[in-house]
Design a protein around this motif. Structure first.
Motif, PDB file in Angstrom:
ATOM      1  N   VAL A  91       0.918  -1.159   0.011  1.00 43.27           N
ATOM      2  CA  VAL A  91      -0.041   0.002  -0.022  1.00 43.27           C
ATOM      3  C   VAL A  91       0.714   0.904   0.028  1.00 43.27           C
ATOM      4  O   VAL A  91       1.552   1.261   1.035  1.00 43.27           O
ATOM      5  CB  VAL A  91      -0.890   0.147   1.335  1.00 43.27           C
ATOM      6  CG1 VAL A  91      -1.968   1.277   1.231  1.00 43.27           C
ATOM      7  CG2 VAL A  91      -1.924  -1.335   1.200  1.00 43.27           C
ATOM      8  N   GLY A  92       0.777   2.190  -0.968  1.00 43.20           N
ATOM      9  CA  GLY A  92       1.603   3.190  -1.190  1.00 43.20           C
ATOM     10  C   GLY A  92       0.692   4.359  -1.616  1.00 43.20           C
ATOM     11  O   GLY A  92      -0.251   4.223  -2.296  1.00 43.20           O
ATOM     12  N   GLU A  93       1.255   5.486  -1.139  1.00 41.66           N
ATOM     13  CA  GLU A  93       0.346   6.795  -1.304  1.00 41.66           C
ATOM     14  C   GLU A  93       1.068   7.413  -2.780  1.00 41.66           C
ATOM     15  O   GLU A  93       1.920   7.400  -3.075  1.00 41.66           O
ATOM     16  CB  GLU A  93       0.173   7.728  -0.394  1.00 41.66           C
ATOM     17  CG  GLU A  93       1.705   8.373   0.150  1.00 41.66           C
ATOM     18  CD  GLU A  93       1.472   9.193   1.251  1.00 41.66           C
ATOM     19  OE1 GLU A  93       0.192   9.551   1.897  1.00 41.66           O
ATOM     20  OE2 GLU A  93       2.470   9.683   1.853  1.00 41.66           O
ATOM     21  N   SER A  94       0.076   7.573  -3.748  1.00 39.87           N
ATOM     22  CA  SER A  94       0.463   8.151  -5.092  1.00 39.87           C
ATOM     23  C   SER A  94       1.213   9.191  -5.004  1.00 39.87           C
ATOM     24  O   SER A  94       2.077   9.272  -5.846  1.00 39.87           O
ATOM     25  CB  SER A  94      -0.928   8.541  -5.618  1.00 39.87           C
ATOM     26  OG  SER A  94      -0.809   9.234  -6.755  1.00 39.87           O
ATOM     27  N   ILE A  95       0.927  10.049  -4.045  1.00 38.12           N
ATOM     28  CA  ILE A  95       2.035  11.401  -4.116  1.00 38.12           C
ATOM     29  C   ILE A  95       3.288  11.246  -3.811  1.00 38.12           C
ATOM     30  O   ILE A  95       4.426  12.087  -3.903  1.00 38.12           O
ATOM     31  CB  ILE A  95       1.436  12.569  -3.185  1.00 38.12           C
ATOM     32  CG1 ILE A  95       0.779  11.929  -1.898  1.00 38.12           C
ATOM     33  CG2 ILE A  95       0.439  13.283  -3.904  1.00 38.12           C
ATOM     34  CD1 ILE A  95      -0.170  12.910  -0.988  1.00 38.12           C
ATOM     35  N   SER A  96       3.738   9.963  -3.303  1.00 40.28           N
ATOM     36  CA  SER A  96       5.257   9.701  -2.722  1.00 40.28           C
ATOM     37  C   SER A  96       6.089   9.360  -4.011  1.00 40.28           C
ATOM     38  O   SER A  96       7.331   9.373  -4.121  1.00 40.28           O
ATOM     39  CB  SER A  96       5.212   8.366  -2.053  1.00 40.28           C
ATOM     40  OG  SER A  96       4.669   8.531  -0.882  1.00 40.28           O
ATOM     41  N   LEU A 128      -2.819   1.825  -4.499  1.00 35.63           N
ATOM     42  CA  LEU A 128      -2.389   3.280  -4.563  1.00 35.63           C
ATOM     43  C   LEU A 128      -3.290   4.247  -3.636  1.00 35.63           C
ATOM     44  O   LEU A 128      -4.350   4.295  -4.309  1.00 35.63           O
ATOM     45  CB  LEU A 128      -2.405   3.628  -6.167  1.00 35.63           C
ATOM     46  CG  LEU A 128      -0.931   3.668  -6.701  1.00 35.63           C
ATOM     47  CD1 LEU A 128      -0.987   4.799  -8.156  1.00 35.63           C
ATOM     48  CD2 LEU A 128       0.276   4.125  -5.924  1.00 35.63           C
ATOM     49  N   THR A 129      -2.955   4.756  -2.711  1.00 38.90           N
ATOM     50  CA  THR A 129      -3.892   5.538  -1.981  1.00 38.90           C
ATOM     51  C   THR A 129      -3.771   6.958  -2.445  1.00 38.90           C
ATOM     52  O   THR A 129      -2.902   7.472  -3.022  1.00 38.90           O
ATOM     53  CB  THR A 129      -3.561   5.375  -0.566  1.00 38.90           C
ATOM     54  OG1 THR A 129      -2.389   5.889  -0.360  1.00 38.90           O
ATOM     55  CG2 THR A 129      -3.842   3.911   0.120  1.00 38.90           C
ATOM     56  N   LYS A 130      -4.952   7.816  -1.803  1.00 37.85           N
ATOM     57  CA  LYS A 130      -4.714   9.118  -1.899  1.00 37.85           C
ATOM     58  C   LYS A 130      -4.631   9.762  -3.486  1.00 37.85           C
ATOM     59  O   LYS A 130      -4.078  10.963  -3.311  1.00 37.85           O
ATOM     60  CB  LYS A 130      -3.851   9.658  -1.075  1.00 37.85           C
ATOM     61  CG  LYS A 130      -3.916   9.082   0.290  1.00 37.85           C
ATOM     62  CD  LYS A 130      -3.133   9.870   1.545  1.00 37.85           C
ATOM     63  CE  LYS A 130      -2.747   9.043   2.849  1.00 37.85           C
ATOM     64  NZ  LYS A 130      -2.009   9.613   3.793  1.00 37.85           N
TER      65      LYS A 130
END
Ligand code: GDP
Length: 397
Positions: free
Chosen positions: A322-327, A349-351
């Motif tokens: 699980v990783g946030e898109s903005i990273s 992909l979160t957020k």
């Protein structure tokens, strides 16, 4: 979600198409004039041919008639013994009518098989690349996209009608090439769980890994919520025993969604909490175990060892990062690092709702070898959508 990319790409295409259309329009005008003059010439030739034919025909007729008359006169002369009389057999010239159809007269000339100018294409590609990079698309992804589009645009025969649509179509194909890179490994999570339920291979064990704060716990709750909507039972394993408040947070979500949670104390062995959750699921005929885990922003040896132990003990059916898109590229780097030790089957992909540009999502689809399974689009439990390249392409183009 993809507004940044959408605006940039459409701006570049519009600029390019405007220039190309102007050139094509000029070519069309020239062609139209040429066609008109050709048509005029054709008609003139036709008239003069008809004239010629008529004259020839008349001459033939006349000589035939003359022969007949001569013969007749001769016969009559013979009969009457008199001298022959000249007979005027001249035909009137037939009126010629111009017969161009209205369609031909007003026809707009369309150029088929147009090859776009190479230097214009290169300019378009440069501008597009710049736009992609400004929208957070990574270098490798941007390069691949440009390479694919370059080949397409230079090898495609266009029609002068609606060039913008045709160029956009080629951009779409190249974008889909990127977005579909790992689609052959795509896992339909809910279909897989259903299959395992049918085959009595439950509980299905799903391990969630990834850095802190990316939305891992919330995403697990979203999956539990979706499963509940589909009448599939699940239990949460509060295996992040490292981060303060992580256990309470998992408990909070489990209560909200209405599913059981298995927990221990902070500092406890995450693998043993997961083991307990699996046993609980077996004892209560629960179909899926959703295992949380601790994350760090950096990838260190302890974290990797902890992950490997959870994997060894629980033998997950699926491991999801699980990783946030903005990273952005950090995600690809970390996934590639984790993948050296653990088999990762999918990405959530979160957020994406917080990522106005959207380029990261495109890059993550290309820069790893792992398929994206879902996209998080908000904090609500129903804000989780299936990864769908076509709908992403539609929201960009
Ligand atoms: P964890 O530390 O990885 O478990 O992250 P959490 O689940 O605690 O989430 C951190 C924050 O991100 C919370 O405020 C969540 O509500 C929020 N969050 C999670 N997913 C999304 C998402 O898709 N969109 C938005 N806007 N926020 C999200």
């Amino acid at each position: 979600m993809f507004e940044g990319l959408k605006n940039k790409i459409s701006g570049v295409i519009k600029g390019f198409v405007k220039k190309e259309e102007k050139e094509i329009e000029e070519k069309e005008e020239i062609l139209e004039e040429k066609q008109e003059s050709n048509e005029k010439k054709e008609e003139q030739d036709k008239i003069s041919n008809e004239d010629k034919n008529n004259t020839k025909h008349n001459e033939e007729q006349e000589s035939k008639k003359k022969e007949e008359n001569d013969k007749k006169n001769k016969e009559e002369d013979n009969k009457a013994g008199s001298v022959g009389v000249a007979i005027d057999n001249k035909q009137t010239k037939k009126d010629f009518k111009l017969n161009l159809s209205l369609n031909t007269k007003i026809k707009k000339v369309f150029l088929n098989n147009i090859k776009l100018n190479d230097s214009d294409i290169n300019q378009l590609l440069d501008n597009l690349k710049m736009s992609l990079l400004q929208s957070d698309v990574s270098y490798p992804t941007a390069d691949k996209f440009i390479e694919s589009l370059d080949t397409r645009l230079k090898n495609t025969a266009f029609n002068s009608k609606n060039i913008s649509q045709q160029v956009t179509e080629q951009v779409r194909f190249s974008l889909l090439e990127i977005l579909n890179k790992n689609i052959k490994n795509y896992i339909d999570l809910f279909a897989l769980i259903n299959k395992k339920i049918k085959e009595r291979e439950t509980p299905v064990k799903i391990l969630f890994i990834g850095p802190n704060g990316t939305g891992k716990t919330t995403t697990i709750a979203k999956i539990a919520y979706n499963l509940k909507q589909k009448n599939i039972s699940s239990v949460l394993s509060a295996s992040d025993t490292f981060r303060a408040a992580a256990i309470e947070q998992t408990e909070y979500h489990a209560n909200k969604v209405g599913v059981p949670v298995i927990k221990s104390r902070y500092g406890a062995d995450p693998a043993s909490v997961a083991f307990d959750a699996i046993n609980y699921a077996k004892a209560h005929n629960i179909s899926a175990v959703l295992i949380d885990s601790a994350g760090r922003q950096e990838t260190n040896k302890n974290l990797i060892n902890e992950m490997m132990k959870i994997v060894r003990v629980t033998k997950p059916d699926i491991t999801i990062y699980v990783g946030e898109s903005i990273s952005g590229h950090i995600i690809a780097d970390q996934i590639n690092e984790f993948s050296k030790f653990i088999k990762i089957d999918g990405i959530i992909l979160t957020k994406l709702d917080c990522d106005a540009k959207g380029g990261n999502a495109i890059s993550i689809a290309y820069d790893t070898d792992i398929p994206i399974l879902f996209i998080g689009t908000g904090e609500a439990y129903n804000a989780l959508i299936n990864y769908n390249p076509d709908s992403i392409a539609n929201s960009i183009l």
